[in-house]
Design a protein around this motif. Structure first.
Motif, short mmCIF file in Angstrom:
data_model
loop_
_atom_site.label_atom_id
_atom_site.label_comp_id
_atom_site.label_asym_id
_atom_site.label_seq_id
_atom_site.Cartn_x
_atom_site.Cartn_y
_atom_site.Cartn_z
N ALA A 188 -16.93 59.24 28.84
CA ALA A 188 -15.75 60.02 28.51
C ALA A 188 -15.12 60.64 29.76
CB ALA A 188 -16.09 61.10 27.49
N VAL A 189 -15.95 61.15 30.65
CA VAL A 189 -15.45 61.75 31.89
C VAL A 189 -14.80 60.67 32.75
CG1 VAL A 189 -16.17 62.80 34.08
CG2 VAL A 189 -17.01 63.71 31.92
N ASP A 190 -15.42 59.50 32.85
CA ASP A 190 -14.84 58.39 33.61
C ASP A 190 -13.50 57.98 33.04
OD1 ASP A 190 -17.02 58.37 35.31
OD2 ASP A 190 -17.98 56.62 34.35
N ALA A 191 -13.40 57.93 31.71
CA ALA A 191 -12.14 57.56 31.06
C ALA A 191 -11.08 58.61 31.35
CB ALA A 191 -12.35 57.38 29.56
N LEU A 192 -11.46 59.88 31.28
CA LEU A 192 -10.50 60.95 31.57
C LEU A 192 -10.06 60.90 33.03
CD1 LEU A 192 -12.00 63.95 29.59
CD2 LEU A 192 -9.90 62.71 29.08
N ASP A 193 -10.98 60.68 33.94
CA ASP A 193 -10.64 60.59 35.35
C ASP A 193 -9.67 59.44 35.59
OD1 ASP A 193 -12.20 62.76 35.96
OD2 ASP A 193 -13.86 61.60 36.80
N ARG A 249 -26.41 60.57 24.61
CA ARG A 249 -25.33 61.56 24.74
C ARG A 249 -24.87 61.70 26.19
NH1 ARG A 249 -23.28 65.41 21.22
NH2 ARG A 249 -23.91 63.76 19.81
N VAL A 250 -25.80 61.67 27.13
CA VAL A 250 -25.44 61.76 28.55
C VAL A 250 -24.56 60.57 28.93
CG1 VAL A 250 -26.38 61.60 30.90
CG2 VAL A 250 -27.41 63.16 29.25
N ALA A 251 -24.93 59.37 28.47
CA ALA A 251 -24.14 58.18 28.77
C ALA A 251 -22.75 58.28 28.14
CB ALA A 251 -24.87 56.93 28.28
N GLN A 252 -22.66 58.76 26.90
CA GLN A 252 -21.36 58.92 26.25
C GLN A 252 -20.49 59.92 26.99
OE1 GLN A 252 -22.60 60.08 22.32
NE2 GLN A 252 -22.75 57.97 21.59
#
Length: 128
Positions: free
Chosen positions: A101-106, A94-97
């Motif tokens: 997701a945060v990297d994709a949003l950034d 879950r931490v990796a997901q």
């Protein structure tokens, strides 16, 4: 089932590690999956076998000190395979997901900023 428990020898002047070591020996010899850290020992197994190990570990300490304080936390999760390691594996996944997701949003936000202003998000000059 996964339990976390702590035994605290009471009524002794010296460090309790020598008494707790007797309990850890019993836990390790039980053959059940287990892990100890600075605050708790976790044991995985079915209810009866786990509680039997807790009882025997407590009795080993109680045989040498006037009083033993026992703290127990239990996680009864039917269908959870290998909870001692499985819960940590689920958390790490879950931490990796979430990080992905945060990297994709950034990345999307930076691209949107560059598109709106004509200036790439890195601070480079606008392109003509």
């Amino acid at each position: 089932m996964l339990i976390a428990f702590a035994l605290t020898p009471m009524g002794v002047e010296e460090n309790g590690a020598a008494y707790v070591a007797d309990a850890i020996k019993i836990i390790r010899e039980s053959g059940l999956p287990n892990r100890s850290d600075s605050m708790y020992t976790m044991i995985e197994g079915d209810w009866d076998e786990v509680m039997d190990v807790v009882k025997r570990a407590t009795e080993a300490v109680a045989a040498r000190v006037p009083r033993v304080q026992v703290s127990i936390r239990a996680d009864v999760w039917p269908g959870m395979d290998r909870p001692l390691d499985g819960k940590i594996a689920m958390l790490e996944q879950r931490v990796a997901q979430n990080a992905a997701a945060v990297d994709a949003l950034d990345g999307s936000a930076a691209a949107a900023d560059a598109d709106a202003s004509g200036v790439p998000a890195t601070g480079a000059e606008p392109t003509p």
